[in-house]
Motif scaffolding. Structure first.
Motif, PDB file in Angstrom:
ATOM      1  N   GLY A  36       0.769  -1.235   0.000  1.00  0.00           N
ATOM      2  CA  GLY A  36       0.000   0.000   0.000  1.00  0.00           C
ATOM      3  C   GLY A  36       0.795   1.276   0.000  1.00  0.00           C
ATOM      4  O   GLY A  36       0.212   2.355   0.081  1.00  0.00           O
ATOM      5  N   VAL A  37       2.141   1.194  -0.095  1.00  0.00           N
ATOM      6  CA  VAL A  37       2.908   2.431  -0.117  1.00  0.00           C
ATOM      7  C   VAL A  37       2.655   3.150  -1.434  1.00  0.00           C
ATOM      8  O   VAL A  37       2.308   2.551  -2.453  1.00  0.00           O
ATOM      9  CB  VAL A  37       4.420   2.166   0.056  1.00  0.00           C
ATOM     10  N   VAL A  38       2.824   4.474  -1.403  1.00  0.00           N
ATOM     11  CA  VAL A  38       2.702   5.250  -2.626  1.00  0.00           C
ATOM     12  C   VAL A  38       3.894   4.919  -3.513  1.00  0.00           C
ATOM     13  O   VAL A  38       5.034   5.067  -3.105  1.00  0.00           O
ATOM     14  CB  VAL A  38       2.660   6.755  -2.318  1.00  0.00           C
ATOM     15  N   ALA A  39       3.624   4.427  -4.728  1.00  0.00           N
ATOM     16  CA  ALA A  39       4.695   3.953  -5.594  1.00  0.00           C
ATOM     17  C   ALA A  39       4.821   4.833  -6.825  1.00  0.00           C
ATOM     18  O   ALA A  39       3.849   5.059  -7.550  1.00  0.00           O
ATOM     19  CB  ALA A  39       4.431   2.503  -6.009  1.00  0.00           C
ATOM     20  N   GLU A  40       6.036   5.329  -7.047  1.00  0.00           N
ATOM     21  CA  GLU A  40       6.411   6.002  -8.293  1.00  0.00           C
ATOM     22  C   GLU A  40       5.381   7.036  -8.736  1.00  0.00           C
ATOM     23  O   GLU A  40       4.870   7.012  -9.846  1.00  0.00           O
ATOM     24  CB  GLU A  40       6.646   4.968  -9.402  1.00  0.00           C
ATOM     25  N   GLU A  41       5.070   7.934  -7.835  1.00  0.00           N
ATOM     26  CA  GLU A  41       4.227   9.079  -8.190  1.00  0.00           C
ATOM     27  C   GLU A  41       5.092  10.309  -8.031  1.00  0.00           C
ATOM     28  O   GLU A  41       5.325  10.795  -6.923  1.00  0.00           O
ATOM     29  CB  GLU A  41       2.991   9.145  -7.304  1.00  0.00           C
ATOM     30  N   THR A  42       5.624  10.803  -9.136  1.00  0.00           N
ATOM     31  CA  THR A  42       6.619  11.860  -9.109  1.00  0.00           C
ATOM     32  C   THR A  42       6.101  13.079  -8.352  1.00  0.00           C
ATOM     33  O   THR A  42       4.959  13.493  -8.524  1.00  0.00           O
ATOM     34  CB  THR A  42       7.013  12.259 -10.541  1.00  0.00           C
ATOM     35  N   ASN A  43       6.997  13.612  -7.524  1.00  0.00           N
ATOM     36  CA  ASN A  43       6.727  14.828  -6.744  1.00  0.00           C
ATOM     37  C   ASN A  43       5.665  14.625  -5.670  1.00  0.00           C
ATOM     38  O   ASN A  43       4.917  15.543  -5.331  1.00  0.00           O
ATOM     39  CB  ASN A  43       6.367  15.996  -7.671  1.00  0.00           C
ATOM     40  N   ARG A  44       5.612  13.436  -5.131  1.00  0.00           N
ATOM     41  CA  ARG A  44       4.830  13.113  -3.942  1.00  0.00           C
ATOM     42  C   ARG A  44       5.703  12.243  -3.038  1.00  0.00           C
ATOM     43  O   ARG A  44       6.609  11.554  -3.486  1.00  0.00           O
ATOM     44  CB  ARG A  44       3.549  12.345  -4.297  1.00  0.00           C
ATOM     45  N   TYR A  45       5.405  12.253  -1.752  1.00  0.00           N
ATOM     46  CA  TYR A  45       6.093  11.333  -0.856  1.00  0.00           C
ATOM     47  C   TYR A  45       5.703   9.910  -1.225  1.00  0.00           C
ATOM     48  O   TYR A  45       4.516   9.610  -1.446  1.00  0.00           O
ATOM     49  CB  TYR A  45       5.707  11.587   0.598  1.00  0.00           C
ATOM     50  N   TYR A 103       9.692  19.014 -10.775  1.00  0.00           N
ATOM     51  CA  TYR A 103      10.722  18.100 -11.272  1.00  0.00           C
ATOM     52  C   TYR A 103      10.155  17.135 -12.312  1.00  0.00           C
ATOM     53  O   TYR A 103       9.069  16.572 -12.142  1.00  0.00           O
ATOM     54  CB  TYR A 103      11.311  17.304 -10.113  1.00  0.00           C
ATOM     55  N   THR A 104      10.899  16.952 -13.389  1.00  0.00           N
ATOM     56  CA  THR A 104      10.563  15.977 -14.419  1.00  0.00           C
ATOM     57  C   THR A 104      11.734  15.024 -14.574  1.00  0.00           C
ATOM     58  O   THR A 104      12.849  15.464 -14.901  1.00  0.00           O
ATOM     59  CB  THR A 104      10.281  16.658 -15.768  1.00  0.00           C
ATOM     60  N   PRO A 105      11.552  13.717 -14.330  1.00  0.00           N
ATOM     61  CA  PRO A 105      12.652  12.775 -14.488  1.00  0.00           C
ATOM     62  C   PRO A 105      12.989  12.550 -15.965  1.00  0.00           C
ATOM     63  O   PRO A 105      12.283  13.027 -16.862  1.00  0.00           O
ATOM     64  CB  PRO A 105      12.112  11.495 -13.838  1.00  0.00           C
ATOM     65  N   ASP A 124      24.888  10.194 -21.128  1.00  0.00           N
ATOM     66  CA  ASP A 124      23.905   9.407 -20.388  1.00  0.00           C
ATOM     67  C   ASP A 124      22.852   8.847 -21.337  1.00  0.00           C
ATOM     68  O   ASP A 124      22.588   9.404 -22.409  1.00  0.00           O
ATOM     69  CB  ASP A 124      23.198  10.270 -19.331  1.00  0.00           C
ATOM     70  N   VAL A 125      22.232   7.746 -20.905  1.00  0.00           N
ATOM     71  CA  VAL A 125      21.049   7.217 -21.573  1.00  0.00           C
ATOM     72  C   VAL A 125      19.860   7.668 -20.740  1.00  0.00           C
ATOM     73  O   VAL A 125      19.562   7.109 -19.689  1.00  0.00           O
ATOM     74  CB  VAL A 125      21.095   5.681 -21.681  1.00  0.00           C
ATOM     75  N   PHE A 126      19.170   8.697 -21.190  1.00  0.00           N
ATOM     76  CA  PHE A 126      18.172   9.362 -20.359  1.00  0.00           C
ATOM     77  C   PHE A 126      16.899   8.553 -20.171  1.00  0.00           C
ATOM     78  O   PHE A 126      16.208   8.699 -19.173  1.00  0.00           O
ATOM     79  CB  PHE A 126      17.802  10.713 -20.961  1.00  0.00           C
ATOM     80  N   ASP A 127      16.543   7.739 -21.145  1.00  0.00           N
ATOM     81  CA  ASP A 127      15.244   7.072 -21.092  1.00  0.00           C
ATOM     82  C   ASP A 127      15.267   5.781 -20.299  1.00  0.00           C
ATOM     83  O   ASP A 127      14.287   5.044 -20.270  1.00  0.00           O
ATOM     84  CB  ASP A 127      14.746   6.799 -22.511  1.00  0.00           C
ATOM     85  N   VAL A 128      16.403   5.468 -19.666  1.00  0.00           N
ATOM     86  CA  VAL A 128      16.523   4.250 -18.872  1.00  0.00           C
ATOM     87  C   VAL A 128      16.865   4.632 -17.448  1.00  0.00           C
ATOM     88  O   VAL A 128      17.884   5.267 -17.200  1.00  0.00           O
ATOM     89  CB  VAL A 128      17.599   3.301 -19.441  1.00  0.00           C
ATOM     90  N   THR A 129      16.003   4.278 -16.514  1.00  0.00           N
ATOM     91  CA  THR A 129      16.254   4.514 -15.098  1.00  0.00           C
ATOM     92  C   THR A 129      16.697   3.208 -14.454  1.00  0.00           C
ATOM     93  O   THR A 129      16.003   2.202 -14.566  1.00  0.00           O
ATOM     94  CB  THR A 129      14.994   5.028 -14.389  1.00  0.00           C
ATOM     95  N   LYS A 130      17.856   3.229 -13.819  1.00  0.00           N
ATOM     96  CA  LYS A 130      18.342   2.008 -13.191  1.00  0.00           C
ATOM     97  C   LYS A 130      17.604   1.756 -11.880  1.00  0.00           C
ATOM     98  O   LYS A 130      17.657   2.568 -10.966  1.00  0.00           O
ATOM     99  CB  LYS A 130      19.847   2.092 -12.946  1.00  0.00           C
ATOM    100  N   VAL A 131      16.927   0.618 -11.836  1.00  0.00           N
ATOM    101  CA  VAL A 131      16.255   0.187 -10.613  1.00  0.00           C
ATOM    102  C   VAL A 131      16.885  -1.137 -10.224  1.00  0.00           C
ATOM    103  O   VAL A 131      16.789  -2.116 -10.957  1.00  0.00           O
ATOM    104  CB  VAL A 131      14.736   0.032 -10.823  1.00  0.00           C
ATOM    105  N   ILE A 132      17.543  -1.167  -9.098  1.00  0.00           N
ATOM    106  CA  ILE A 132      18.441  -2.251  -8.759  1.00  0.00           C
ATOM    107  C   ILE A 132      17.807  -3.222  -7.781  1.00  0.00           C
ATOM    108  O   ILE A 132      17.292  -2.834  -6.744  1.00  0.00           O
ATOM    109  CB  ILE A 132      19.756  -1.707  -8.144  1.00  0.00           C
ATOM    110  N   GLU A 133      17.850  -4.509  -8.109  1.00  0.00           N
ATOM    111  CA  GLU A 133      17.473  -5.590  -7.203  1.00  0.00           C
ATOM    112  C   GLU A 133      18.306  -6.795  -7.577  1.00  0.00           C
ATOM    113  O   GLU A 133      18.049  -7.451  -8.566  1.00  0.00           O
ATOM    114  CB  GLU A 133      15.972  -5.887  -7.333  1.00  0.00           C
ATOM    115  N   GLU A 134      19.378  -7.020  -6.800  1.00  0.00           N
ATOM    116  CA  GLU A 134      20.370  -8.014  -7.200  1.00  0.00           C
ATOM    117  C   GLU A 134      20.605  -9.092  -6.149  1.00  0.00           C
ATOM    118  O   GLU A 134      21.627  -9.738  -6.144  1.00  0.00           O
ATOM    119  CB  GLU A 134      21.711  -7.327  -7.501  1.00  0.00           C
TER     120      GLU A 134
END
Length: 579
Positions: free
Chosen positions: A101-110, A413-415, A543-553
């Protein structure tokens, strides 16, 4: 103990406050102590920094113990110490568990309270190594390789999580640690400084009402449950400061001897530290409060040019640092006040029985001699008389508060591929900044020289002087509409340069932006651009702007990707998610 992958399946169950994972931080009240250090050797430092829940006791009658997210097992974490030319390798492990239930990936919000990364604040290091757009998911790990340049100025920086949306939760919860780049070998510093006893002081502000509100808005049930269990969920209790994780510690300081205090204000709000010393514990500033003197040596890890600069008050901006030389001239108690609160108690003692003060002769012993760094690296060359590169004089305005209104140049902010200004290697860049009176302006990678304002007041109140270097600047003596000027020169690091208000609330809600340094010189066709407010293309992009690194290894653990409103949680093997 069950395997880690099985433990992470708890996220499928309703959250109970007694299920918050915890360690124990043994913060002992009353006695001041430096944080432990982790130091490089032979040109390298290989270490692990984890982010996990611990139980802290900040000292004093209130609050009781409570659980919070912390770096490397304590609040604050240990101090990293490196030298110019070192290679710092940090395995960052996010030990947190995902929540329902956490707020997920909503830019410019907690939101995304259990996603994190590391920011090497004050580090003159590559944007690729200090990439705060990277996201390390719960259970993930990432190997940072940070090359400390051979010409990196000696001084104090710090490390803290900086994931957009959860920075406020992590900073207000105490996740921070100091980082020091060593001074050169003997002979660089004047004897009174090099021979002084050194104290590392991490000041942190605890305001549980704000932390509780932020946790609710982010649906951070873990933090809300922790605060409720400690009877802090309603924001009870007055805000207070700690020094190295302790409320009002007592520091023993020897009469007449200089000490070097390295002060980090690991702040998250738009309130300067305003540190001053008083002989009486009543919050009143007196002209005769002269027991202990403070002589400014460095700000934001950069030595000033006019040492010693005597000051009565240190208005350190949130995120800022100050090195000061301190000496006390009378036996007894002196109170270090921050924003009117007693935060540190000095017990001034003498080795000689019955001695209560210096004689006139003693006060002239071991004086501080005028000193400036014998050389400046290229990125700190004086730019006061420099010619601004054509097209590189751009406006940056910070204003507004709250959701949808925390703006830089009128925009949230715009990612991705979206930048406000651009420059190139070797350019002399000028920024005309508005909002310094209310917002703390922080810039990654490159510090800046401050100009464009008039000095006011007596000399002992001039913490900010034209020509000083900062990486975080806020000056409440300025008017709200006063524009100031800062200059910097991108030298060797192309790529993203984050700029933002260091109030975590404002930054998470949108008061953060990116500049870009193209990997070009002027002879190669390098040009500046102001008010781009959109994407960049062409030569010099690294940089490759259109790729955001999200890490889970972590092998056999949960792999989580958030795509818009959709959150996926799968139990699979070692993974790397690129979205």
């Amino acid at each position: 103990q069950p395997p880690r992958s099985a433990m992470r399946l708890f996220f499928l169950l309703p959250w109970l406050s007694n299920m918050v994972p915890s360690g124990v931080a043994t913060n002992t009240p009353v006695v001041f102590a430096n944080p432990p250090t982790i130091e490089s050797s032979g040109g390298f430092l290989n270490t692990t920094i984890n982010l996990d829940w611990i139980t802290v006791d900040l000292g004093g009658a209130y609050p009781k113990e409570f659980k919070t997210r912390a770096l490397a097992g304590s609040v604050p974490g240990p101090t990293i110490v490196v030298s110019p030319g070192d290679t710092l390798r940090v395995t960052f492990t996010n030990e947190l568990m995902p929540q329902i239930g956490v707020v997920a990936e909503e830019t410019n919000r907690y939101g995304e309270p259990d996603t994190a990364n590391l920011h090497f604040h004050g580090g003159y290091v590559s944007a690729a190594a200090d990439d705060t757009t990277l996201a390390v998911l719960p259970g993930g790990s990432y190997n940072y390789v940070v090359e400390i340049p051979a010409d990196h100025a000696p001084g104090m920086g710090w490390i803290h999580p900086h994931h957009h949306g959860s920075t406020m939760l992590h900073l207000a919860g105490g996740a921070a640690m100091a980082m020091i780049v060593r001074d050169p070998a003997d002979g660089y510093l004047p004897p009174a400084v090099s021979g002084a006893d050194e104290k590392i002081m991490v000041f942190q502000y605890w305001k549980f009402a704000v932390l509780a509100k932020t946790a609710r808005q982010a649906r951070d049930v873990s933090m809300s449950g922790s605060l409720a269990a400690a009877e802090l969920g309603d924001g009870s209790g007055e805000p207070f400061f700690t020094v190295n994780g302790v409320r009002e510690p007592t520091l023993e300081i020897r009469l007449g001897e200089w000490e070097r205090w390295r002060i980090l204000y690991a702040g998250w709000q738009d309130t300067a530290l305003d540190l001053l010393m008083e002989d009486e514990d009543d919050g009143e500033v007196r002209e005769d409060d002269e027991n202990c003197e403070m002589q400014l040596l460095a700000k934001d890890g950069i030595y000033i040019q006019d040492f010693p600069r005597r000051l009565k008050k240190l208005p350190i901006p949130p995120g800022g640092r100050a090195d000061v030389m301190v000496r006390c001239s009378r036996v007894g108690t002196t109170f270090v006040h921050v924003l009117g609160q007693t935060t540190l108690i000095l017990n001034v003692f003498s080795a000689e029985k019955d001695s209560v003060s210096f004689s006139e002769t003693n006060t002239t012993m071991n004086p501080l001699q005028a000193w400036a760094p014998p050389y400046r690296p290229n990125y700190l060359k004086d730019l006061r008389d420099a010619v601004i590169t054509s097209g590189c004089d751009c406006p940056t305005a910070m204003y507004g508060y709250g959701v949808g209104e925390s703006l830089i140049n009128g925009q949230l902010y715009t990612p991705g591929n979206h930048f406000i200004h651009s420059s190139f290697l070797g350019a002399t860049v000028q920024r005309r900044v508005l909002g310094i009176a209310e917002h703390s302006y922080h810039q990654h990678v490159y510090p800046y020289q401050i100009l464009g304002f008039e000095e006011t007041g007596p000399d002992d109140q001039k913490y900010f002087r034209p020509g000083d270097w900062q990486d975080t600047w806020m000056d409440t003596t300025l008017g709200k509409r006063d524009e100031v000027v800062l200059r910097y020169r991108p030298t060797v690091f192309p790529g993203k340069v984050m700029v933002h208000c260091h109030n975590g609330e404002h930054a998470d809600l949108g008061m953060i932006a990116k500049e870009y340094v193209r990997d070009l010189k002027e002879d190669d066709g390098g040009k500046c651009a102001c008010n781009v407010n959109g994407p960049l293309y062409g030569e010099g992009i690294v940089d490759v702007f259109d790729v955001t690194k999200v890490i889970e290894e972590v092998s056999g653990s949960i792999f989580s990707c958030s795509i818009g409103w959709l959150s996926l949680n799968l139990l699979i093997g070692s993974t790397l998610c690129l979205i």
